[in-house]
Design a protein around this motif. Structure first.
Motif, mmCIF file in Angstrom:
data_model
loop_
_atom_site.group_PDB
_atom_site.id
_atom_site.type_symbol
_atom_site.label_atom_id
_atom_site.label_comp_id
_atom_site.label_asym_id
_atom_site.label_seq_id
_atom_site.Cartn_x
_atom_site.Cartn_y
_atom_site.Cartn_z
ATOM 1 N N TYR A 91 70.823 -11.514 50.753
ATOM 2 C CA TYR A 91 69.582 -11.174 49.905
ATOM 3 C C TYR A 91 68.568 -10.308 51.035
ATOM 4 N N HIS A 92 67.921 -9.460 50.181
ATOM 5 C CA HIS A 92 67.168 -8.370 50.926
ATOM 6 C C HIS A 92 65.557 -8.746 50.508
ATOM 7 N N VAL A 93 64.669 -8.729 51.185
ATOM 8 C CA VAL A 93 63.302 -8.916 50.849
ATOM 9 C C VAL A 93 62.711 -7.762 51.630
ATOM 10 N N SER A 94 61.778 -6.871 50.729
ATOM 11 C CA SER A 94 61.263 -5.917 51.488
ATOM 12 C C SER A 94 59.897 -5.600 50.898
ATOM 13 N N ALA A 95 58.742 -5.133 51.652
ATOM 14 C CA ALA A 95 57.344 -4.781 51.250
ATOM 15 C C ALA A 95 57.145 -3.538 51.917
ATOM 16 N N PRO A 96 56.127 -2.894 51.089
ATOM 17 C CA PRO A 96 55.732 -1.434 51.703
ATOM 18 C C PRO A 96 55.212 -1.488 52.868
ATOM 19 N N GLY A 97 55.485 -0.863 53.732
ATOM 20 C CA GLY A 97 55.080 -0.500 55.225
ATOM 21 C C GLY A 97 55.761 -1.542 56.212
ATOM 22 N N SER A 98 56.692 -2.603 55.714
ATOM 23 C CA SER A 98 57.399 -3.015 56.793
ATOM 24 C C SER A 98 59.042 -3.029 56.559
ATOM 25 N N VAL A 99 59.591 -3.664 57.646
ATOM 26 C CA VAL A 99 60.957 -3.552 57.750
ATOM 27 C C VAL A 99 61.632 -4.370 56.546
ATOM 28 N N GLN A 100 62.751 -4.088 56.135
ATOM 29 C CA GLN A 100 63.585 -4.725 54.978
ATOM 30 C C GLN A 100 63.986 -5.842 55.736
ATOM 31 N N GLN A 101 64.057 -7.369 55.351
ATOM 32 C CA GLN A 101 64.989 -8.199 56.140
ATOM 33 C C GLN A 101 66.149 -8.750 55.410
ATOM 34 N N THR A 102 67.106 -9.268 55.930
ATOM 35 C CA THR A 102 68.248 -9.560 55.236
ATOM 36 C C THR A 102 68.481 -10.964 55.338
ATOM 37 N N PHE A 103 68.766 -11.856 54.583
ATOM 38 C CA PHE A 103 69.136 -13.383 54.643
ATOM 39 C C PHE A 103 70.428 -13.755 54.025
ATOM 40 N N ASP A 104 70.966 -14.879 54.511
ATOM 41 C CA ASP A 104 72.349 -15.383 54.050
ATOM 42 C C ASP A 104 71.854 -16.252 52.486
#
Length: 174
Positions: A91-104
């Motif tokens: 799973y990927h979570v991203s917001a403008p101006g921040s780094v995309q984070q990845t989760f299992d």
């Protein structure tokens, strides 16, 4: 027992803003907020099939005036994207101006959406120190970002109408 069942059903129906505050910092004013919600089964299935979901938070600070309409000091919006990559199974979570984070897992990804980092809503000097502002805050699953065929289904399906009530409070600028 019935009270717990009713509370669980209410949480499943929408988004609840459990905590919200504005903090003054060196670079401006930041919103600190927590949400409580569960994804309905239909949305879980959509995510697991690769459909990205978008969660938008809107905030507005107004200063009441007796002689005219309220003065809108800050109006800000932030959208967070939740996406499941079917090939890599993450799973990927991203917001403008921040780094995309990845989760299992989906729960880990939703944790970040439910408890986002403090985000800058206004630059320093935007608010007048000592003045009291009315704050209006809400979060919703933004259907405008969905693909056009899904937008039609989203308007007819209650699973796709995940939203919070507007939370209002006052803030005294520092």
């Amino acid at each position: 027992m019935l009270a717990f069942a009713c509370a669980g059903a209410q949480a499943a129906d929408g988004i609840e803003i459990t905590r919200a505050s504005i903090e003054a910092s060196d670079d401006g004013y930041r919103l600190s907020v927590n949400y409580a919600f569960e994804l309905p089964y239909g949305l879980q299935q959509a995510v697991q099939h690769g459909t990205p979901l978008y969660f938008t938070t809107e905030i507005e600070l107004t200063r009441p005036r007796w002689y005219w309409t309220d003065d809108r000091a800050i109006s800000s919006k932030r959208t967070v994207r939740l996406y499941y990559d079917v090939l890599t199974r993450v799973y990927h979570v991203s917001a403008p101006g921040s780094v995309q984070q990845t989760f299992d897992t989906l729960d880990e990804a939703l944790f970040l959406i439910r408890r986002p980092g403090r985000w800058l809503i206004g630059a320093k000097g935007t608010l007048k120190p000592g003045e009291t502002y009315n704050v209006s805050l809400r979060m919703f699953m933004d259907r405008e970002y969905l693909q056009k065929p899904l937008q039609v289904d989203a308007f007819n399906n209650s699973d796709w109408r995940l939203t919070s009530h507007k939370k209002t409070f006052t803030y005294r600028a520092e």
